[in-house]
Design a protein around this motif. Sequence first.
Motif, short mmCIF file in Angstrom:
data_model
loop_
_atom_site.label_atom_id
_atom_site.label_comp_id
_atom_site.label_asym_id
_atom_site.label_seq_id
_atom_site.Cartn_x
_atom_site.Cartn_y
_atom_site.Cartn_z
N TYR A 75 -3.29 -12.88 -118.73
CA TYR A 75 -2.00 -13.12 -119.38
C TYR A 75 -1.26 -14.30 -118.77
O TYR A 75 -0.03 -14.36 -118.82
N TRP A 76 -1.99 -15.25 -118.20
CA TRP A 76 -1.35 -16.37 -117.51
C TRP A 76 -0.43 -17.18 -118.43
O TRP A 76 0.63 -17.61 -118.04
N GLY A 77 -0.81 -17.36 -119.68
CA GLY A 77 0.03 -18.10 -120.63
C GLY A 77 1.38 -17.43 -120.82
O GLY A 77 2.43 -18.09 -120.81
N LEU A 78 1.38 -16.13 -121.00
CA LEU A 78 2.62 -15.37 -121.16
C LEU A 78 3.45 -15.41 -119.88
O LEU A 78 4.67 -15.60 -119.92
N ILE A 79 2.78 -15.25 -118.75
CA ILE A 79 3.50 -15.29 -117.47
C ILE A 79 4.12 -16.66 -117.24
O ILE A 79 5.26 -16.77 -116.79
N LYS A 80 3.37 -17.71 -117.57
CA LYS A 80 3.87 -19.08 -117.38
C LYS A 80 5.09 -19.34 -118.26
O LYS A 80 6.05 -19.98 -117.83
N SER A 81 5.09 -18.80 -119.47
CA SER A 81 6.23 -19.03 -120.37
C SER A 81 7.48 -18.26 -119.92
O SER A 81 8.59 -18.61 -120.31
N GLN A 82 7.29 -17.23 -119.13
CA GLN A 82 8.41 -16.42 -118.65
C GLN A 82 8.57 -16.53 -117.12
O GLN A 82 9.07 -15.61 -116.47
N ALA A 83 8.17 -17.67 -116.56
CA ALA A 83 8.15 -17.84 -115.10
C ALA A 83 9.53 -17.70 -114.47
O ALA A 83 9.68 -17.06 -113.42
N VAL A 84 10.56 -18.29 -115.07
CA VAL A 84 11.89 -18.24 -114.46
C VAL A 84 12.42 -16.81 -114.35
O VAL A 84 12.82 -16.39 -113.26
N PRO A 85 12.41 -16.01 -115.43
CA PRO A 85 12.88 -14.63 -115.27
C PRO A 85 12.02 -13.80 -114.32
O PRO A 85 12.53 -12.99 -113.56
N ILE A 86 10.71 -14.02 -114.35
CA ILE A 86 9.82 -13.25 -113.48
C ILE A 86 10.10 -13.58 -112.02
O ILE A 86 10.29 -12.67 -111.19
N PHE A 87 10.14 -14.86 -111.68
CA PHE A 87 10.37 -15.22 -110.29
C PHE A 87 11.79 -14.92 -109.85
O PHE A 87 12.03 -14.58 -108.69
N GLY A 88 12.73 -14.99 -110.77
CA GLY A 88 14.11 -14.59 -110.44
C GLY A 88 14.17 -13.11 -110.07
O GLY A 88 14.78 -12.73 -109.08
N ALA A 89 13.50 -12.29 -110.87
CA ALA A 89 13.46 -10.85 -110.59
C ALA A 89 12.74 -10.57 -109.28
O ALA A 89 13.15 -9.70 -108.51
N LEU A 90 11.66 -11.30 -109.02
CA LEU A 90 10.93 -11.12 -107.76
C LEU A 90 11.79 -11.46 -106.56
O LEU A 90 11.83 -10.72 -105.57
N ILE A 91 12.51 -12.57 -106.62
CA ILE A 91 13.34 -13.00 -105.50
C ILE A 91 14.49 -12.01 -105.27
O ILE A 91 14.77 -11.60 -104.14
N ILE A 92 15.14 -11.60 -106.35
CA ILE A 92 16.26 -10.65 -106.22
C ILE A 92 15.76 -9.30 -105.69
O ILE A 92 16.37 -8.72 -104.78
N SER A 93 14.65 -8.80 -106.23
CA SER A 93 14.14 -7.51 -105.76
C SER A 93 13.67 -7.59 -104.31
O SER A 93 13.86 -6.65 -103.54
N PHE A 94 13.08 -8.72 -103.91
CA PHE A 94 12.66 -8.90 -102.52
C PHE A 94 13.87 -8.87 -101.60
O PHE A 94 13.87 -8.16 -100.58
N ALA A 95 14.90 -9.62 -101.94
CA ALA A 95 16.11 -9.66 -101.10
C ALA A 95 16.77 -8.29 -101.03
O ALA A 95 17.18 -7.84 -99.96
N LEU A 96 16.87 -7.62 -102.16
CA LEU A 96 17.48 -6.29 -102.20
C LEU A 96 16.68 -5.30 -101.36
O LEU A 96 17.26 -4.51 -100.60
N THR A 97 15.36 -5.34 -101.46
CA THR A 97 14.51 -4.45 -100.68
C THR A 97 14.68 -4.72 -99.19
O THR A 97 14.79 -3.79 -98.38
N LEU A 98 14.70 -5.98 -98.82
CA LEU A 98 14.86 -6.36 -97.42
C LEU A 98 16.19 -5.86 -96.87
O LEU A 98 16.25 -5.25 -95.79
N ILE A 99 17.27 -6.08 -97.61
CA ILE A 99 18.61 -5.66 -97.16
C ILE A 99 18.71 -4.14 -97.08
O ILE A 99 19.20 -3.59 -96.09
N LEU A 100 18.26 -3.44 -98.13
CA LEU A 100 18.36 -1.99 -98.15
C LEU A 100 17.49 -1.34 -97.07
O LEU A 100 17.90 -0.35 -96.46
N THR A 101 16.31 -1.89 -96.82
CA THR A 101 15.46 -1.36 -95.76
C THR A 101 16.12 -1.55 -94.41
O THR A 101 16.13 -0.63 -93.57
#
Length: 113
Positions: A75-101
């Motif tokens: 699904y690389w084509g689909l992932i590439k077309s939605q890269a900004v929301p995917i990576f935004g969610a990854l960065i936010i969830s990573f930061a939130l997990t780090l802070i909450l832990t």
Amino acid sequence: MYKGLTIIFGFLFIGEILSEVFNLPIPGNVIGMILLTFALLFNVIKLEDVEKEAEFFIRNMSVMFIPPGVGVISYWGLIKSQAVPIFGALIISFALTLILTAKFVELLRGGER
């Protein structure tokens, strides 16, 4: 060996059934492992009964990442077309997990030092 595998897969099966019957948004395997954790914490099951099998699964966990890796490639084509929301969610969830832990560990240690 069979006893440990029966216990682990039994909890997996129970979790899957609960997830389906109650139409829960949590995957059955997660529910099963939570139930297994509680069973171990409350001494319903002895750690020795599942320890060897759990260590085997952990040692071979890398094999479990092959299907998701293939899915990403498929699904690389689909992932590439939605890269900004995917990576935004990854960065936010990573930061939130780090802070909450960190806050949870701080809470368990008895506050700030």
